[in-house]
Design a protein around this motif. Structure first.
Motif, mmCIF file in Angstrom:
data_model
loop_
_atom_site.group_PDB
_atom_site.id
_atom_site.type_symbol
_atom_site.label_atom_id
_atom_site.label_comp_id
_atom_site.label_asym_id
_atom_site.label_seq_id
_atom_site.Cartn_x
_atom_site.Cartn_y
_atom_site.Cartn_z
ATOM 1 N N GLY A 29 28.756 -36.492 -21.592
ATOM 2 C CA GLY A 29 27.572 -35.857 -21.039
ATOM 3 C C GLY A 29 27.158 -34.578 -21.732
ATOM 4 O O GLY A 29 26.141 -33.980 -21.382
ATOM 5 N N GLU A 30 27.900 -34.156 -22.721
ATOM 6 C CA GLU A 30 27.536 -32.922 -23.415
ATOM 7 C C GLU A 30 26.440 -33.165 -24.459
ATOM 8 O O GLU A 30 26.297 -34.279 -24.961
ATOM 9 C CB GLU A 30 28.757 -32.359 -24.157
ATOM 10 N N LEU A 31 25.727 -32.106 -24.792
ATOM 11 C CA LEU A 31 24.775 -32.166 -25.895
ATOM 12 C C LEU A 31 25.186 -31.069 -26.868
ATOM 13 O O LEU A 31 25.029 -29.885 -26.577
ATOM 14 C CB LEU A 31 23.359 -31.932 -25.378
ATOM 15 N N VAL A 32 25.763 -31.507 -27.989
ATOM 16 C CA VAL A 32 26.394 -30.555 -28.886
ATOM 17 C C VAL A 32 25.664 -30.539 -30.225
ATOM 18 O O VAL A 32 25.227 -31.579 -30.706
ATOM 19 C CB VAL A 32 27.879 -30.946 -29.102
ATOM 20 N N GLY A 33 25.541 -29.376 -30.808
ATOM 21 C CA GLY A 33 24.908 -29.263 -32.118
ATOM 22 C C GLY A 33 25.941 -28.987 -33.188
ATOM 23 O O GLY A 33 26.975 -28.364 -32.931
ATOM 24 N N LEU A 34 25.653 -29.490 -34.384
ATOM 25 C CA LEU A 34 26.501 -29.181 -35.530
ATOM 26 C C LEU A 34 25.582 -28.602 -36.594
ATOM 27 O O LEU A 34 24.669 -29.281 -37.067
ATOM 28 C CB LEU A 34 27.183 -30.457 -36.039
ATOM 29 N N PRO A 170 24.528 -47.119 -26.919
ATOM 30 C CA PRO A 170 25.732 -46.352 -27.216
ATOM 31 C C PRO A 170 26.116 -45.418 -26.068
ATOM 32 O O PRO A 170 25.307 -45.139 -25.183
ATOM 33 C CB PRO A 170 25.295 -45.518 -28.424
ATOM 34 N N LYS A 171 27.374 -44.952 -26.125
ATOM 35 C CA LYS A 171 27.799 -43.907 -25.211
ATOM 36 C C LYS A 171 27.565 -42.553 -25.867
ATOM 37 O O LYS A 171 27.301 -41.568 -25.214
ATOM 38 C CB LYS A 171 29.289 -44.053 -24.906
ATOM 39 N N LEU A 172 27.739 -42.568 -27.198
ATOM 40 C CA LEU A 172 27.562 -41.333 -27.960
ATOM 41 C C LEU A 172 26.476 -41.559 -29.012
ATOM 42 O O LEU A 172 26.498 -42.560 -29.730
ATOM 43 C CB LEU A 172 28.877 -40.958 -28.650
ATOM 44 N N LEU A 173 25.544 -40.630 -29.063
ATOM 45 C CA LEU A 173 24.473 -40.752 -30.055
ATOM 46 C C LEU A 173 24.606 -39.618 -31.063
ATOM 47 O O LEU A 173 24.713 -38.449 -30.678
ATOM 48 C CB LEU A 173 23.113 -40.673 -29.354
ATOM 49 N N LEU A 174 24.634 -39.967 -32.340
ATOM 50 C CA LEU A 174 24.693 -38.954 -33.387
ATOM 51 C C LEU A 174 23.318 -38.871 -34.044
ATOM 52 O O LEU A 174 22.812 -39.877 -34.533
ATOM 53 C CB LEU A 174 25.734 -39.318 -34.445
ATOM 54 N N MET A 193 12.121 -34.856 -25.742
ATOM 55 C CA MET A 193 12.582 -36.241 -25.727
ATOM 56 C C MET A 193 14.107 -36.302 -25.708
ATOM 57 O O MET A 193 14.701 -37.093 -24.983
ATOM 58 C CB MET A 193 12.044 -36.987 -26.945
ATOM 59 N N ILE A 194 14.736 -35.447 -26.495
ATOM 60 C CA ILE A 194 16.192 -35.469 -26.539
ATOM 61 C C ILE A 194 16.781 -35.147 -25.168
ATOM 62 O O ILE A 194 17.682 -35.821 -24.678
ATOM 63 C CB ILE A 194 16.722 -34.485 -27.610
ATOM 64 N N ARG A 195 16.223 -34.139 -24.550
ATOM 65 C CA ARG A 195 16.697 -33.797 -23.198
ATOM 66 C C ARG A 195 16.519 -34.976 -22.258
ATOM 67 O O ARG A 195 17.385 -35.313 -21.474
ATOM 68 C CB ARG A 195 15.915 -32.591 -22.659
ATOM 69 N N TRP A 196 15.359 -35.576 -22.409
ATOM 70 C CA TRP A 196 15.021 -36.644 -21.482
ATOM 71 C C TRP A 196 15.921 -37.875 -21.685
ATOM 72 O O TRP A 196 16.451 -38.444 -20.748
ATOM 73 C CB TRP A 196 13.547 -37.021 -21.673
ATOM 74 N N ASN A 202 22.070 -41.367 -19.729
ATOM 75 C CA ASN A 202 23.393 -40.855 -19.410
ATOM 76 C C ASN A 202 24.246 -40.737 -20.670
ATOM 77 O O ASN A 202 25.360 -41.238 -20.739
ATOM 78 C CB ASN A 202 24.042 -41.788 -18.380
ATOM 79 N N LEU A 203 23.672 -40.086 -21.684
ATOM 80 C CA LEU A 203 24.263 -40.075 -23.012
ATOM 81 C C LEU A 203 25.044 -38.812 -23.309
ATOM 82 O O LEU A 203 24.830 -37.774 -22.677
ATOM 83 C CB LEU A 203 23.143 -40.128 -24.055
ATOM 84 N N THR A 204 25.900 -38.947 -24.294
ATOM 85 C CA THR A 204 26.484 -37.780 -24.927
ATOM 86 C C THR A 204 25.840 -37.710 -26.316
ATOM 87 O O THR A 204 25.685 -38.734 -26.962
ATOM 88 C CB THR A 204 27.998 -37.971 -25.080
ATOM 89 N N ILE A 205 25.458 -36.515 -26.737
ATOM 90 C CA ILE A 205 24.739 -36.422 -28.013
ATOM 91 C C ILE A 205 25.368 -35.360 -28.911
ATOM 92 O O ILE A 205 25.723 -34.274 -28.447
ATOM 93 C CB ILE A 205 23.244 -36.076 -27.788
ATOM 94 N N LEU A 206 25.516 -35.735 -30.178
ATOM 95 C CA LEU A 206 25.912 -34.751 -31.184
ATOM 96 C C LEU A 206 24.805 -34.734 -32.233
ATOM 97 O O LEU A 206 24.446 -35.787 -32.751
ATOM 98 C CB LEU A 206 27.242 -35.153 -31.827
ATOM 99 N N LEU A 207 24.257 -33.560 -32.503
ATOM 100 C CA LEU A 207 23.169 -33.563 -33.477
ATOM 101 C C LEU A 207 23.360 -32.533 -34.570
ATOM 102 O O LEU A 207 23.875 -31.440 -34.337
ATOM 103 C CB LEU A 207 21.805 -33.423 -32.791
ATOM 104 N N ILE A 208 22.973 -32.929 -35.765
ATOM 105 C CA ILE A 208 22.938 -32.027 -36.900
ATOM 106 C C ILE A 208 21.504 -31.547 -37.005
ATOM 107 O O ILE A 208 20.582 -32.352 -36.862
ATOM 108 C CB ILE A 208 23.266 -32.762 -38.211
#
Lengths: 254, 392, 322, 298, 236
Positions: A29-34, A170-174, A193-196, A202-208
């Protein structure tokens, strides 16, 4: 328990350590940035997580199981989907077909059924079509479903790529630089859109991302990569004021 | 692109096949013009055997030109319709189909290669048009191996393989006193393989030993590796039943390697190019069987060679000569039948007796093979010289 | 409702096929189409099978294979052995030919499809030659003389049935999730993997199916011309098929069919000018590629829209290129 | 067969293989240069070799040239033809799909073969004897003077080529273009000119091979280029396509393999073995023996 | 009059509108820098000036001559030389050969020799490694080689694309001081950089790019002091 846990991940290309000692832990459930300056090794890290490269050393655990040694398609089937820095759509296919391919590994009908259009073929194809169109509606691309992907405007290509990745359930979206090449207005829309989608699916997201307004705006937590190693992590506020980060980005004050 | 309906695909097929029908409809109506008689030539104009096919075409064209100059046959002029079989068996059937059904020829000078003749045989038989191959020497060309019966509409102008093969084996053993022999065969040619096989059978039957059985492929240029191997077996003679281009190179390279024993071969050697390619000295001590000898002072040979040289500025090879003969025999049969009806021509051709051709006095036996004597020719300083004559 | 529509279009297609069949068969029986053109129609059918099956590999899956004649040879010889030496019925022999070629395609494809682009091309070219040379050395099937005495079982009906069958099956395959997986490999292998597509599996699958249908074509071929001869399956034959694929358009089945029809006709029409045949043919290839490198149809299927654009001029055509 | 004769035979096969291999190497050099610079499998390259052989033939028979002038004439003629082909048939397709250029190359190949047939007749021509061949016998192994000439000329040409590519301005430009076309443009290099020059040199080398073959085997015909062309490409891939030493190595290895297969097994399997080795090498080391591997960036 | 004047150019990559009316002016003797985040269009601008890309509309005037759409080698001939992003040295050629290629358009052997000595004087590390293959050099050395190579054509203006990318901070400093040196010996410089602080510290004038547009331009020192830059990079 963490959904994704990378421990001491390293990869060496011809003597050069492109990523070293990469440690990341992401909870469901986290939204993390790299983030990190150009050439810091962010995309390489993504490629390690998705199996495009095999790590020289280190461990990756997804959903409690190791994914080291798996092929990219196997990792996708486990539940990690991604987009690419330089958009990799199926350029000559229609928008609809792009999304349909994402359903591929959920389809049950076999070869013979497909060749003679018997058995589950019609039912499943109809289902896929319906699902894909619904998906496109969500992303406001439904009216362009028959358009060839490469003829879409740039922003829509980005959107389609995200839609396609999500269609793989997916469960995790990169997301690899989703805002690259977008104007501020488009970036704003993308942020929403990303927030939405995070909430909706119900995603976990890691984004560059390079675009700091986006990263700072949506991410709950940020990792900073420089010369292949994580040099900082924390909330957007913490990162913004971290002198090491500022130096990595803007260079040393002269 | 995934969207287009299957129906649209089908529409393509429809239009394509309709077009086929249309063209066929128009094409089929063209018939025999009143003032000419058409002969067909189904020959290797392109592909691997183009060299042979084009020689044969020249031979046939010369024959027709000469006849036309003398007023033609049955009061009509002759024309030659050439169809290319691309040196492929299937294409030979295709070309045959075209000649007999589209062009309505009365007889066909059929392919060079035995396999192509056989592939096309059904077509000309079904349409009751004779095909005479200048050079195909495999027994199956005129006799159907499945039924054992003679193919009614197939003839040839060349010897069959068993005859030449055994002639050379006997010659090697009797005249050259050979005890051991090596075979070096063009593996892509059934002609060469046939000759090799019958040479081997006769040679072994008479107590000889085959010490090496090697093969090359048409268009090869380097034979030294295999020749080195043959040399190590010390054969008394080497039998190379191939075509002159490779044979010339083989003998040249063999001599360079110090392989000095006699080389023997068949009518595929017959070409003015052979001593040029192989060099005159290298070719000393080599022998081959042929249909005629240029020493032969017969008018037929001399006239032909002269006329051919004048026409094409080349010395004719065996392909040209046999194709010339084949064409002339068909015309002769036509004259005797006094008709251009394909079946009648066929019947008369089968009755041919002691026809004076360039390649000797020819009669056809029951299986449509020419009965003619063979000569054995020795190469001496680049010249063909008469060695002995073998009667069938 | 959609389902019904699809079935309807399938039935329509079937009816159209039957109609075409009936027309041509009637023309043949009434001798309007003479034997020469009959033969060429059969050749067209065989070429369509070859071209469509190679297009599955080269056009749809994006793998550069130029050894298709080798698989055709396997089909031609295996089926001939089955009918001549084992007296099996023709249909079983075709199945055998397809199976043999498919199995070999699978065995060869598994290791070689790791190669990319030109390297795969040269490997498949080599494999085609290895197959041919091996056959050349097997005396059981006639070696260099070819396999003779094959009965003529193929006729217009057989050819038509199998051509329609091939196009039908391959078209359906392409329109399915499996076909989309193949196309995704062509479009972008890395993205395809990222979408969960086992790219290796689909490359091998396309290669195997393509090879199997080349086997069908080979079976029909040898049972039409009474003979299977190694010289019929050289790399020049592979190039011929490849040429048709590219001319029609990589990834266009209707393009493949059109090109097969067109080039077979050109070849037949030029038979009367043997000295010039190959020169004209080669010039045609060069000029076509210079002016239309993407082939006649690109990767699109012929559609009514396209036809109207051709006939109605380009005024209202879309601005996008190919 | 006793062991000493086996050794002699092996030695003889090596000699046979090396002289054959040096021909392959000469043709392979052109292949590899052209592939290196525009990534095109130039199927017409074998036919350029044929054109070169005919140019040499006409130079010696019609113009009565001796060996060296005939060789130079033929190389120049083929070089020009190669450049013309590149200009007319390949350059307009530089940005077209790769397969389209490949089809064009096949078209050019067929055009040269059958155009040649029409022009000079399909009949084989025999090369005049330019110098008497002498045979040297070394411990049972035989070498003839033509083999020596082939070897010497091939080596000489390879040395010259290596010099041109490594030391001259044009050579450096060629290497730069084949490594990174865009960076080369930034150096002010006219890429079109360099590609044209590469075709010229590659074709000239093939023509030299053609003349040498004409002298050695004595017989040339319009279809003579098909098989050697294919083999030379195999040699180029074997050695590592794009690499000049690779082409020389690949050619020599291929020649030796063929000689050994023919000598100790059967020449009918020679080509099959050559292709099988090619495939094994490709699978084991996809970039060839001396080639460099490039991986795609994600 | 400006030495180089990029005037309202529009460049497309397929469907992507990469440069949306960019205008940049460089005067003789200046260092001008283009800064901005990844994907802003900095490199595209340089590539267009060098002739690797053709603008759809707009002009590029160099010393009074429109060079938009000219072949790349002719642009080099006019005196515009580029050090491309990622250095792109010819990895399998020696340092010397790389430098030779830099002087490809020149034939004045003596002066080439002199210039090469000048390059070796400026980059002593290259002098030590003159016979070594460029691919075996470290990142910083490759950057120096790429710069030396570009100088070998005696450019009137040098285009530098991200010279600091992937280099350690100490090296970055070294590279920038060399850039300054080069400028001081009379070569005009157009510098694309992500490292904004570094770039602004040596430049006279700067343009800030964002998504294919110039969003800010002006005196480098003034920009360096403003908050705008920080925002452009790290967000507001």
């Amino acid at each position: 328990m963490a959904l994704l846990k990378a421990t001491k991940l390293s990869i060496v290309f011809g003597g050069l350590r492109a990523v070293s000692n990469f440690n990341v832990e992401i909870a469901p459930g986290e939204l993390v940035g790299l983030i990190g300056p150009n050439g810091a090794g962010k995309t390489t890290a993504f490629n390690l997580l998705t199996g495009v490269y095999q790590p020289t050393e280190g461990q990756i655990e997804f959903d409690g199981k190791s994914t080291v040694g798996l092929k990219p398609y196997q990792i996708t089937q486990r539940g990690i989907a991604r987009t690419f820095q330089n958009i990799r759509l199926f350029a000559d296919l229609s928008v609809l077909d792009n999304v349909k391919i994402a359903y591929h590994f959920h389809v049950k009908y076999g070869l013979v059924e497909s060749m003679f259009r018997i058995g589950r073929y019609h039912k499943e194809e109809a289902e896929i079509e319906e699902k894909a169109i619904k998906f496109l509606e969500i992303f406001q691309l439904a009216d362009k479903k028959d358009e060839i992907a490469k003829n879409l405007p740039y922003g829509e290509q980005r959107r389609l790529e995200i839609a396609r990745a999500l269609a793989a359930q997916p469960k995790l979206l990169l997301l690899d630089e989703p805002a690259a090449g977008m104007n501020p207005q488009e970036t704003q829309q993308l942020m929403e859109m990303i927030r939405w989608i995070k909430k909706e699916f119900n995603l976990t997201i890691l984004l560059i991302e390079h675009d700091m307004s986006l990263v700072m705006g949506v991410c709950e937590r940020i990792y900073v990569l420089d010369y292949g190693s994580i040099i900082a992590q924390g909330t957007p506020m913490e990162i913004k004021n971290n002198p090491r980060v500022i130096e990595a980005y803007l260079g040393e004050e002269v | 692109m995934l969207k287009t309906k299957f129906t649209k695909l089908v529409s393509i097929m429809v239009s394509g096949l309709m077009l086929a029908g249309l063209v066929a409809g128009c094409g089929g109506s063209g018939g025999q013009q009143a003032d000419v008689i058409k002969l067909g030539a189904n020959l290797e104009m392109t592909g691997n055997n183009a060299t042979f096919g084009q020689s044969a075409t020249n031979g046939a064209k010369l024959a027709i030109k000469q006849i036309n100059a003398k007023g033609g046959v049955l009061g009509k002029q002759l024309t030659l319709v050439v169809a290319d079989n691309k040196s492929e068996a299937a294409e030979a059937a295709n070309a045959m189909q075209k000649l007999v059904t589209q062009d309505k020829v009365v007889a066909v000078i059929a392919p060079i290669a035995s396999s192509s003749v056989i592939a096309a045989a059904q077509v000309n038989a079904d349409n009751k048009v004779l095909a005479i191959s200048p050079t195909a020497s495999n027994p199956k060309v005129t006799v159907d191996p499945n039924t054992g019966k003679v193919r009614d509409f197939n003839f040839r102008a060349a010897f069959i393989d068993p005859f030449q093969g055994s002639v050379m084996a006997t010659f090697a053993q009797k005249s050259l006193k050979a005890k051991t022999a090596a075979l070096y065969i063009d593996n892509t040619s059934d002609y060469a393989k046939g000759l090799g096989q019958f040479f081997k059978e006769t040679f072994e039957k008479n107590g000889g030993t085959i010490v090496a059985n090697e093969a090359y492929l048409a268009k090869d240029t380097d034979f030294k590796a295999t020749l080195t191997k043959i040399k190590s077996q010390n054969p008394d003679v080497v039998f190379v039943p191939g075509y002159y281009q490779e044979v010339g190179m083989i003998i040249k390279q063999a001599r360079e390697l110090g392989l000095t024993v006699p080389f023997l071969g068949g009518d595929g050697w017959d070409s003015a190019k052979l001593p040029e390619i192989g060099s005159a000295t290298a070719l000393n001590n080599t022998f081959f069987s042929n249909h005629y000898s240029p020493d032969d002072n017969s008018a037929a040979v001399k006239d032909f060679v002269e006329a051919y040289k004048q026409e094409y500025n080349q010395t004719p090879d065996a392909f040209a000569a046999l194709s010339y003969d084949a064409t002339m025999m068909v015309i002769d049969a036509m004259k005797r039948a006094n008709s251009a009806d394909p079946v009648k021509i066929k019947d008369e051709l089968a009755k041919t007796k002691e026809y004076q051709a360039v390649s000797g006095l020819i009669s056809f036996n029951a299986s449509h093979d020419p009965v003619k004597s063979a000569v054995i020719i020795e190469m001496k300083d680049g010249k063909q010289t008469f060695k002995e004559k073998v009667n069938p | 409702m959609k389902l019904l529509q699809k079935t309807k279009s399938d039935i329509m297609a079937l009816v159209a096929c039957l109609a075409v069949y009936a027309i041509i068969q009637t023309l043949i029986l009434t001798d309007v189409i003479g034997p020469f053109w009959q033969l060429n129609i059969v050749l067209i059918g065989i070429n369509i099978i070859l071209v469509v099956s190679l297009n599955l590999i080269n056009g749809f899956t994006g793998q550069f294979s130029i050894g298709h004649a080798g698989f055709m040879a396997i089909g031609a010889y295996v089926s001939a052995v089955l009918t001549v030496k084992f007296q099996l019925p023709f249909i079983a022999a075709i199945a055998g030919g397809a199976l043999g070629a498919g199995a070999l395609g699978f065995a060869i494809g598994l290791p070689t499809l790791r190669l990319n682009g030109d390297y795969l091309a040269i490997a498949t070219l080599g494999l085609g030659e290895i197959i041919r040379i091996t056959i050349l050395n097997i005396s059981y099937v006639g070696g260099a003389s070819g396999f003779m005495g094959i009965p003529r079982y193929t006729d217009f009906t057989w050819m038509f049935a199998f051509t329609v069958f091939t196009v039908f099956v391959i078209k359906n395959f392409i329109d399915s999730t499996h076909g989309r997986a193949c196309i995704s490999v062509r479009e972008n292998e890395i993205a395809a993997e990222a979408m969960g597509v086992d790219t290796t599996k689909y490359k091998v699958l396309a290669f195997t199916i393509g090879a199997a249908f080349a086997g069908v074509a080979g079976s029909l071929f040898s049972h039409y011309f009474y003979i299977a001869h190694p010289a019929s399956f050289t790399f020049m034959k592979s190039f011929d098929i490849l040429t048709m694929v590219v001319l029609g358009g990589l990834g266009s089945i209707s393009g493949s069919i059109t090109a097969a029809v067109l080039l077979t006709f050109v070849s037949a029409a030029l038979a009367s000018y043997p000295e010039w045949r190959m020169i004209i043919y080669s010039l045609m290839l060069i000029i076509l590629m210079l002016y239309r490198p993407q082939g006649l149809f690109g990767n699109k299927e012929l559609s009514l829209k396209m036809l109207s654009r051709w006939t109605g001029g380009k005024k209202h055509g879309s601005t996008q290129g190919n | 067969m006793d062991s000493s004769s086996l050794i002699v035979q092996f030695g003889q096969q090596l000699i046979n293989g090396i002289s054959l291999g040096s021909i392959y190497a000469l043709i392979a050099l052109g292949y590899t240069m052209i592939y290196g610079i525009i990534r095109l499998i130039n199927f017409a390259h074998g036919d350029i070799y044929m054109v070169g052989a005919y140019a040499g033939f006409f130079a010696t028979t019609m113009f009565k040239f001796s060996f060296i002038p005939a060789l130079i004439f033929s190389m120049a003629a083929a070089g020009v033809i190669g450049m013309v082909i590149e200009r007319v048939a390949y350059r307009p397709l530089r940005n077209a799909p790769k397969i389209a250029i490949l089809i064009t190359a096949i078209g050019v190949s067929l055009f040269l073969e059958y155009g040649g047939m029409l022009l000079v007749s399909p009949q084989p021509r025999t090369f005049p004897v330019l110098f008497e061949s002498e045979v040297y016998n070394i411990g049972g192994m035989v070498i003839n003077s033509q083999q020596v000439v082939i070897l010497v000329v091939s080596l000489l040409l390879m040395v010259i080529l290596t010099y041109v590519v490594n030391k001259t301005k044009m050579g450096k430009a060629m290497r730069a273009v084949s490594f990174d076309t865009e960076a080369a443009q930034l150096m002010g290099i006219d890429v079109d000119k360099v590609i044209s020059f590469t075709f010229g040199i590659g074709s000239a080398l093939a023509a030299a091979a053609g003349v040498l073959v004409g002298i050695y085997y004595n017989s040339i015909d319009p279809l003579m280029g098909i098989m050697p062309g294919l083999k030379a490409f195999v040699a180029a891939v074997l050695g590592g396509i794009g690499s000049l030493p690779g082409a020389m190595l690949g050619g020599t290895i291929l020649g030796i393999i063929e000689a050994l297969v023919s000598g100790f097994w059967s020449s009918t399997f020679r080509d099959a073995v050559a292709f099988a080795i090619l495939i094994i090498i490709l699978l084991w080391k996809p970039a060839g023996l001396l080639g460099k591997n490039i991986r795609e960036k994600v | 009059m400006a030495m180089l004047k990029v005037d309202d150019i529009n460049v497309y990559y397929g469907a992507i509108h990469a440069l949306k009316g960019i205008s940049v002016e460089v005067n003789q003797g200046e260092i001008v820098t283009l800064i901005g985040a990844n994907g802003a269009g900095k490199s595209t601008t340089l590539r267009t000036i060098s002739g690797l890309l053709k603008p759809k509309t707009g002009q590029i005037m160099f010393e009074g001559k429109n060079i938009a759409g000219m072949a790349a080698q002719n642009i080099v001939k006019l005196g515009i030389s580029q050090v491309p992003e990622g250095r792109r040295v010819f990895a399998h050629m020696s340092v010397l050969e790389n430098l030779d290629l830099g002087a490809y358009l020149r034939s004045d052997t003596k002066e080439i020799k002199a210039d090469m000595d000048m390059v070796f004087g400026r980059f002593p590390r290259l002098a030590e490694r003159r016979g070594q293959l460029a691919g075996t050099l470290s990142g910083g050395e490759q950057q120096m080689l790429a710069m030396g190579r570009a100088l070998m054509s005696r450019p009137r203006i040098l285009l530098l694309d991200e010279p600091s990318m992937g280099l350690a901070p100490l090296l970055v400093k070294e590279i920038f001081s060399i850039v300054k040196d080069i400028n001081e010996t009379g070569t005009t410089i157009l510098l694309v950089e992500q490292n904004a602080h570094m770039a602004l510290s040596i430049a006279n004038k700067a343009y800030v790019l964002e998504t294919g547009r110039v969003i800010l331009s002006g005196d480098a020192k003034e920009l360096a002091a403003s908050e705008e830059i920080r925002k452009a990079y790290l967000g507001g």
